[in-house]
Design a protein around this motif. Structure first.
Motif, PDB file in Angstrom:
ATOM      1  N   GLN A  82     -13.490   0.577  -3.732  1.00  0.00           N
ATOM      2  CA  GLN A  82     -13.380  -0.406  -2.659  1.00  0.00           C
ATOM      3  C   GLN A  82     -12.608  -1.642  -3.099  1.00  0.00           C
ATOM      4  OE1 GLN A  82     -14.191   0.186   0.487  1.00  0.00           O
ATOM      5  NE2 GLN A  82     -14.764   2.251  -0.222  1.00  0.00           N
ATOM      6  N   GLU A  83     -12.721  -1.995  -4.389  1.00  0.00           N
ATOM      7  CA  GLU A  83     -12.021  -3.180  -4.894  1.00  0.00           C
ATOM      8  C   GLU A  83     -10.567  -2.878  -5.258  1.00  0.00           C
ATOM      9  OE1 GLU A  83     -14.289  -4.441  -8.212  1.00  0.00           O
ATOM     10  OE2 GLU A  83     -15.848  -5.434  -7.002  1.00  0.00           O
ATOM     11  N   ALA A  84     -10.246  -1.596  -5.402  1.00  0.00           N
ATOM     12  CA  ALA A  84      -8.879  -1.222  -5.797  1.00  0.00           C
ATOM     13  C   ALA A  84      -7.868  -1.783  -4.799  1.00  0.00           C
ATOM     14  CB  ALA A  84      -8.758   0.297  -5.887  1.00  0.00           C
ATOM     15  N   ASN A  85      -6.762  -2.297  -5.334  1.00  0.00           N
ATOM     16  CA  ASN A  85      -5.787  -2.964  -4.470  1.00  0.00           C
ATOM     17  C   ASN A  85      -4.386  -2.833  -5.063  1.00  0.00           C
ATOM     18  OD1 ASN A  85      -4.926  -4.511  -2.255  1.00  0.00           O
ATOM     19  ND2 ASN A  85      -5.023  -6.402  -3.437  1.00  0.00           N
ATOM     20  N   ALA A  86      -3.420  -2.837  -4.196  1.00  0.00           N
ATOM     21  CA  ALA A  86      -2.014  -2.922  -4.580  1.00  0.00           C
ATOM     22  C   ALA A  86      -1.359  -3.905  -3.624  1.00  0.00           C
ATOM     23  CB  ALA A  86      -1.337  -1.562  -4.512  1.00  0.00           C
ATOM     24  N   VAL A 108      -8.133  -4.675 -11.300  1.00  0.00           N
ATOM     25  CA  VAL A 108      -8.099  -5.019  -9.878  1.00  0.00           C
ATOM     26  C   VAL A 108      -6.963  -6.006  -9.646  1.00  0.00           C
ATOM     27  CG1 VAL A 108      -9.334  -6.035  -7.940  1.00  0.00           C
ATOM     28  CG2 VAL A 108     -10.572  -4.637  -9.601  1.00  0.00           C
ATOM     29  N   ILE A 109      -6.141  -5.739  -8.645  1.00  0.00           N
ATOM     30  CA  ILE A 109      -5.034  -6.640  -8.293  1.00  0.00           C
ATOM     31  C   ILE A 109      -5.531  -7.614  -7.226  1.00  0.00           C
ATOM     32  CG2 ILE A 109      -2.698  -6.799  -7.366  1.00  0.00           C
ATOM     33  CD1 ILE A 109      -2.863  -5.405 -10.071  1.00  0.00           C
ATOM     34  N   PRO A 110      -5.658  -8.896  -7.561  1.00  0.00           N
ATOM     35  CA  PRO A 110      -6.133  -9.858  -6.554  1.00  0.00           C
ATOM     36  C   PRO A 110      -5.104 -10.066  -5.451  1.00  0.00           C
ATOM     37  CG  PRO A 110      -5.465 -11.004  -8.554  1.00  0.00           C
ATOM     38  CD  PRO A 110      -5.395  -9.538  -8.861  1.00  0.00           C
ATOM     39  N   GLU A 111      -5.583 -10.355  -4.245  1.00  0.00           N
ATOM     40  CA  GLU A 111      -4.686 -10.535  -3.109  1.00  0.00           C
ATOM     41  C   GLU A 111      -3.828 -11.776  -3.276  1.00  0.00           C
ATOM     42  OE1 GLU A 111      -2.943  -8.976   0.197  1.00  0.00           O
ATOM     43  OE2 GLU A 111      -4.509  -8.100  -1.054  1.00  0.00           O
ATOM     44  N   ASP A 112      -4.326 -12.769  -4.023  1.00  0.00           N
ATOM     45  CA  ASP A 112      -3.564 -14.005  -4.241  1.00  0.00           C
ATOM     46  C   ASP A 112      -2.857 -13.999  -5.595  1.00  0.00           C
ATOM     47  OD1 ASP A 112      -5.789 -14.130  -5.836  1.00  0.00           O
ATOM     48  OD2 ASP A 112      -6.322 -16.204  -5.334  1.00  0.00           O
ATOM     49  N   LEU A 113      -2.482 -12.829  -6.070  1.00  0.00           N
ATOM     50  CA  LEU A 113      -1.828 -12.695  -7.373  1.00  0.00           C
ATOM     51  C   LEU A 113      -0.562 -13.537  -7.441  1.00  0.00           C
ATOM     52  CD1 LEU A 113      -1.649 -11.109 -10.109  1.00  0.00           C
ATOM     53  CD2 LEU A 113      -0.221  -9.459  -8.871  1.00  0.00           C
TER      54      LEU A 113
END
Length: 737
Positions: free
Chosen positions: A86-90, A173-178
């Motif tokens: 669920q936390e996985a992000n790109a 985990v790739i943060p949305e505000d990277l």
């Protein structure tokens, strides 16, 4: 003292490695001419419609959703627990012309997908994501290039071209505000990830290092259009690509922070006409960084000393973005800068307009002799792959010709390809050839280049993915025999059908000089222009002197290249000089300078471009170039492979081993082409005037020529053609064997 607009943008601190040359704001003339320029660019169709802009935003949003679904899918497949799934992000980032805000209608979007450490490039990006995209009806022309120098997936999404790169970070985990501008993002990143990230990092850094983004964008849009019209926009051909032009324009914006685009365009040509390459163009001081990544530094890296036109990227790890430039393409761009400067000077006298500056360069009228490279394949997919490989190698042909002829033969590659619609799966490329100006030619002088072309073809044919039908032919073609399909509409234009600025100026110079010489002008020299010949010889001489001796403008400095703190000029009504004492820092607040003309004293702006201030500007430019650039060789060695990133259209490099050849050509039995050459000292200027001149062209002993139907005759095994370049002295009408 800086203007309020400048102080607001920079927080009172300068941008760049030196103080500005001028803090003067625009005059009323600049405001009027800038509006004319903006309208000209609009009328030229360089801005996309609102509907297309909305479509691009929608496509990018859709693509971002796709990669988020993709990363969750592969996370679940790799056995990660549900919380990590669920936390996985790109995340999708943009760079290049779209991120800079200078893209036009139909332009592709350079994008970067940033994924977590468990999402691999080969297995997940080029396999699983490729599969997802291939099953979507909106996606077409999907073409993965995993072996490119910068691996890329090319496709069209809802009709919009996308170039998608991938960067695998060391994060779970790739943060949305990277924030990818932080150097820490490069920690433990592989080499391909560093290259992929650099496009975004450089683009964002450029936008932070210019004093006014709107003026920068308009000026860059103008210079990109100018470079394409004049045939000097192509990184893979040895000219400059999108990021190169962005860096050059950004440097001019730093040097003239309060100027509007009209003035910036004029100063662009003024500065780079005087620039003494190989002094580097830098937006900020090079950062060493703490990750130990290699950076451009000719003091430590011997390979960097051979770069002819260094334009350094501002983000760590900084590198030379213009490593593809050769001595021939540098000469061509230097001449074009001079032409642009001359036209801008005339425009200030209201004797020329924007149409004059943007006149297309008549490439197929420019030379008497050309090399034509034809490639064929058996289907579209093979042709696409073969074309990408050949284009990445074509620059090597220019380098080999320069090296094997000791720079006596100058090459002008055309930055584009052509195809005959009557011949499927076929493309061809052209290169203009002429003897170096100002060098005396002996009667019947020849260059035997059989090994040169043969060596080039061998390197191309070593393509590891080569298939049946992938063929390449290099032939000689004279100007009068250029195939019709290269011209717009397939119709060859009539000679001297239009008087260009170059031809008019040549006639004016000839007329003015004819009263100062003892002998009359011969028909062979019509439209040549004596002053232009002298100027071009001077440019050629200076450029080659620099390359041979490794000297910059300030010969007193003996250290390797480093731009030191120098005295610069602040252009006020008195044109006073002041010292540079501070270190450049990035600026944040963006402020529009549209009304800056009302904030500047009238006397200051009126005096901003007087002859005395022009001389002061010249002095300031000389001081900027005070760092010495040594260890240059007379004939720079050919690099083994292209090993730096091209942030716009990176050539595909499949890693084939290249062969080295001896410095001299012999008469061995190898395949090439016969190319006879006249000794026209001013081939480019003469061609601009649509004049043949009075020199007879020598007939080749053996030629692989195009037939009247445009088909190429393959070389005969028993009698292989050669490249033989024959020269006659200027004004001689006889033929040489």
């Amino acid at each position: 003292m800086g203007s309020p607009a400048l102080s607001g943008r920079n927080n009172g601190q300068r941008l760049g490695i030196t103080d500005p040359i001028s803090l003067s704001g625009p005059t009323e003339y600049d405001v009027i001419k800038t509006r004319e320029l903006e309208k000209y660019l609009q009328d030229a169709g360089l801005y996309e419609s609102q509907e297309e802009a909305v479509s691009r935003e929608e496509v990018l949003g859709r693509l971002d959703q796709i990669v988020k679904i993709w990363v969750k899918t592969i996370s679940r497949a790799k056995g990660l627990n549900e919380q990590l799934v669920q936390e996985a992000n790109a995340k999708i980032f943009t760079f290049g012309s779209y991120r800079l805000g200078v893209h036009g209608p139909g332009a592709d979007i350079d994008t970067l997908c940033v994924g977590p450490r468990h999402a691999t490039r080969e297995e997940d990006f080029f396999s699983e994501l490729h599969k997802i995209l291939s099953e979507m009806p909106e996606v077409s022309e999907l073409h993965p290039v995993p072996d490119a120098h910068v691996p890329v997936m090319k496709f069209k999404f809802a009709g919009i071209s996308i170039d998608l790169l991938y960067a695998k970070l060391s994060l779970w985990v790739i943060p949305e505000d990277l924030d990818i501008s932080q150097d820490s993002i490069l920690q433990n990143a592989d080499e391909q990830t560093v290259r992929s990230l650099n496009g975004c990092r450089v683009t964002d850094r450029v936008l932070r290092l210019v004093p006014n983004i709107q003026s920068f964008r308009t000026t860059l849009r103008c210079m990109r259009f100018w470079a394409k019209r004049r045939g000097v926009y192509s990184n893979v051909s040895g000219f400059l690509g999108g990021i190169n032009w962005a860096l050059l324009v950004a440097r001019i914006c730093q040097l003239y922070p309060n100027a509007l685009p009209n003035m910036l365009v004029s100063r662009f040509f003024r500065v780079f006409t005087q620039w003494r390459w190989p002094n580097p163009v830098m937006l900020c001081a090079n950062e060493e960084g703490s990750l130990g990544l290699p950076v451009w530094d000719p003091r430590r890296n011997p390979k960097d000393r051979f770069h002819l036109m260094p334009i350094i990227t501002p983000a760590y790890p900084c590198m030379n973005s213009s490593y593809n430039v050769s001595s021939s393409t540098l000469r061509i761009m230097t001449e074009e800068f001079q032409r642009g400067h001359d036209i801008c000077e005339v425009m200030e006298e209201n004797k020329a307009d924007w149409d004059t500056l943007f006149e297309p360069y008549p490439f197929f009228e420019a030379y008497k002799n050309y090399l034509q490279t034809d490639i064929t394949a058996e289907n579209d997919d093979d042709l696409r792959n073969w074309k990408g490989w050949v284009e990445s190698r074509l620059r090597q042909l220019t380098l080999k010709i320069e090296r094997h002829t000791y720079n006596m033969l100058q090459c002008h590659p055309h930055p584009g390809d052509f195809s005959d619609k009557s011949r499927p799966f076929h493309h061809c490329y052209f290169m203009g050839l002429q003897r170096k100006q100002g060098v005396p030619a002996s009667e019947g002088e020849q260059f035997d280049m059989r090994l040169t072309v043969d060596e080039f073809k061998r390197s191309v044919n070593m393509y590891t993915m080569r298939k049946r039908g992938m063929e390449i032919y290099v032939t000689h073609v004279k100007r009068r025999n250029i195939p019709n399909f290269v011209f717009p509409g397939g119709v060859r234009p009539s000679r001297a059908s239009k008087m260009t600025w170059d031809s008019r100026r040549s006639l004016e110079l000839k007329a003015s000089d004819s009263t100062q010489v003892d002998r009359p002008f011969e028909a062979t020299e019509s439209l040549d222009g004596v002053d232009d010949r002298r100027k071009r010889r001077r440019i050629d001489y200076n450029a080659n002197t620099n390359l041979r001796n490794g000297e910059s403008l300030a010969a007193a400095h003996s250290q390797p290249v480093e731009v030191h703190e120098v005295s610069q000029i602040s252009t006020t009504s008195s044109c006073s000089i002041k010292d540079v004492n501070s270190i450049p820092t990035s600026a944040n607040n963006i402020e529009n300078l549209a009304d800056v003309s009302s904030q500047n004293n009238g006397d200051q702006t009126a005096a901003a471009d007087t002859p005395s201030c022009k001389e002061a500007e010249k002095l300031a430019i000389q001081k900027i170039l005070s760092g010495s650039y040594d260890s240059h060789q007379e004939f720079p060695c050919e690099t083994e492979e292209l090993d730096d990133i091209d942030y716009t259209k990176q050539a595909i490099d499949f890693g084939a081993t290249r062969q080295r050849s001896p410095m001299t050509s012999s008469v061995a039995k190898t395949s090439s082409v016969v190319v006879p050459m006249t000794s026209c000292n001013e081939a480019r200027l003469t061609s601009r005037s649509y004049s043949n001149g009075g020199l007879e062209e020598l007939e080749p002993a053996e030629v692989v020529a195009l037939s009247s139907t445009g088909t190429t005759r393959a070389p005969v095994a028993e009698r292989k053609p050669i490249i033989r370049l024959s020269f006659t002295s200027l004004g001689k009408a006889g033929k040489s064997s």
